[in-house]
Each structure stands twice: as C-alpha cells, then as structure tokens.
Motif scaffolding. Structure first.
Motif, PDB file in Angstrom:
ATOM      1  N   UNK A  96       0.807  -1.215   0.000  1.00  0.00           N
ATOM      2  CA  UNK A  96       0.000   0.000   0.000  1.00  0.00           C
ATOM      3  C   UNK A  96       0.843   1.269   0.000  1.00  0.00           C
ATOM      4  N   UNK A  97       2.057   1.174  -0.528  1.00  0.00           N
ATOM      5  CA  UNK A  97       2.922   2.344  -0.648  1.00  0.00           C
ATOM      6  C   UNK A  97       3.436   2.448  -2.079  1.00  0.00           C
ATOM      7  N   UNK A  98       3.920   3.611  -2.434  1.00  0.00           N
ATOM      8  CA  UNK A  98       4.558   3.827  -3.729  1.00  0.00           C
ATOM      9  C   UNK A  98       3.684   3.427  -4.895  1.00  0.00           C
ATOM     10  N   UNK A  99       4.310   2.750  -5.868  1.00  0.00           N
ATOM     11  CA  UNK A  99       3.595   2.368  -7.085  1.00  0.00           C
ATOM     12  C   UNK A  99       3.009   0.959  -6.998  1.00  0.00           C
ATOM     13  N   UNK A 100       3.026   0.352  -5.814  1.00  0.00           N
ATOM     14  CA  UNK A 100       2.437  -0.979  -5.656  1.00  0.00           C
ATOM     15  C   UNK A 100       0.913  -0.940  -5.651  1.00  0.00           C
ATOM     16  N   UNK A 101       0.358   0.227  -5.374  1.00  0.00           N
ATOM     17  CA  UNK A 101      -1.095   0.402  -5.377  1.00  0.00           C
ATOM     18  C   UNK A 101      -1.416   1.804  -5.876  1.00  0.00           C
ATOM     19  N   UNK A 102      -2.656   1.995  -6.270  1.00  0.00           N
ATOM     20  CA  UNK A 102      -3.097   3.301  -6.773  1.00  0.00           C
ATOM     21  C   UNK A 102      -3.696   4.109  -5.636  1.00  0.00           C
ATOM     22  N   UNK A 103      -3.474   5.404  -5.672  1.00  0.00           N
ATOM     23  CA  UNK A 103      -4.042   6.315  -4.682  1.00  0.00           C
ATOM     24  C   UNK A 103      -5.380   6.806  -5.212  1.00  0.00           C
ATOM     25  N   UNK A 104      -6.373   6.722  -4.385  1.00  0.00           N
ATOM     26  CA  UNK A 104      -7.693   7.202  -4.777  1.00  0.00           C
ATOM     27  C   UNK A 104      -7.650   8.707  -5.018  1.00  0.00           C
ATOM     28  N   UNK A 105      -8.230   9.167  -6.115  1.00  0.00           N
ATOM     29  CA  UNK A 105      -8.214  10.607  -6.384  1.00  0.00           C
ATOM     30  C   UNK A 105      -9.190  11.401  -5.526  1.00  0.00           C
TER      31      UNK A 105
END
Length: 186
Positions: A96-105
């Motif tokens: 759940x950090x960096x580019x391993x997951x997407x951040x909700x806009x």
C-alpha cells in the motif's frame, strides 16, 4: 442534657471516613466505565471512517476500470495488475505504498470544527484482471451486467478483482474491502 466528653471515642469520624471511602470507590468505578465507553465510541467512529473511505476507494477503482480503453492499461504498475501479474500480499504494508497500489483521487475530508478540514483519509486500491469469459457459455449465462437487467451484453466480459485499503483516524484502524467487477466491451 450534658454530654460527657470523655465517653466519646470518635465513632462518627470512623463511620464518616468509611462512607467517604465507599463513595470514592463508586465514583472511581463510574469514571473508569465512562472512560472505557468513550474509548469504545472513538474506536467505532474510527472504524466507520476507515470503512467509508475504503468504500470510496472501491468506487474510484470501479471508475478507473470503466475508463479503460483496453486491457493494456493493466501493466503491473500503479496497482493495475494484468492477468499474468502475480498478486501481492495484501496484508503487507509495502503493498500500500509507492507504485504498488493506486491512490484514490477522492480523499475523504474530515472536519475538525464543522468548517475547516483538518485532515483527509486517502484510500488506496489494487485492480487485478482475472480474465474474460464468454457471457453466453455455461449453465448460467451472464447476459445482463452493468444495468441490473437493462443492458444486454454482446461481447466477452472482463472480470476484475478490486481490493481497497484505508486507515481511519488512527493508523491502527485499517479496513480492507474486496469486490469483483465485470465490464464488457474491452
């Protein structure tokens, strides 16, 4: 009536002290109960904030899926996993950090005094392409996806697994949600 001062031994003082001790113990027990109830209410609110934020992340992930032009967007980065990409360990904090997951806009704003946003809770998500199926094959053909019975499908259906994670007000309050989403026409 005259009272002899030598006969009094301080019994009233001892009884008063015992009554005061009992009242103090009852008050302390009441304070402890009130404190515990306040902590429980705070934990319930914290969990609710995390759950609502994770649901918002789920909606954002579904919007991302609906925005796909083709499956090439699922390239194994930014939380968008293709059919052949290995799934991460969702309980590993690094997922759940960096580019391993997407951040909700769409972070969830939290209001401190009703007018000022003091902080936000931002959910994260991972989308995994499970594969595509022919909606007309099998014992239970899929013929209506997307409109709850109003939209007929004429092409393959792509299946996606969506996992969202969000924290509440406390970093100890974490909620994971998982759903499956189907889309035709990719």
């Amino acid at each position: 009536m005259k009272v002899n001062a030598k006969k009094q031994q301080g019994a009233i003082l001892v009884i008063s002290l015992l009554i005061l001790a009992v009242i103090t113990m009852i008050s302390l027990a009441g304070m402890r109960t009130a404190t515990m109830e306040e902590k429980m209410a705070s934990n319930i609110r914290d969990r609710s904030v995390a759950f609502q934020s994770a649901e918002r992340g789920m909606l954002d992930a579904e919007a991302v899926i609906l925005g796909f032009v083709n499956i090439a967007a699922l390239n194994g980065t930014n939380g968008l996993l293709g059919e052949t990409d290995a799934e991460p360990d969702y309980f590993d904090p690094n997922t759940w950090t960096g580019t391993n997951s997407a951040v909700s806009p769409n972070p969830i704003p939290l209001e401190a005094d009703g007018t000022t946003v003091s902080r936000t809770v931002t959910p994260r998500f991972v989308v995994k392409h499970i594969g595509n199926v022919d909606p007309f094959v099998g014992a239970n053909p899929v013929t209506t996806i997307g409109g709850y019975g109003q939209q007929t499908i004429s092409s393959d259906v792509n299946l996606f697994k969506v996992i969202t994670m969000s924290q509440g007000l406390s970093p100890n309050s974490i909620v994971f949600l998982q759903s499956y989403f189907a889309r035709s026409g990719l």
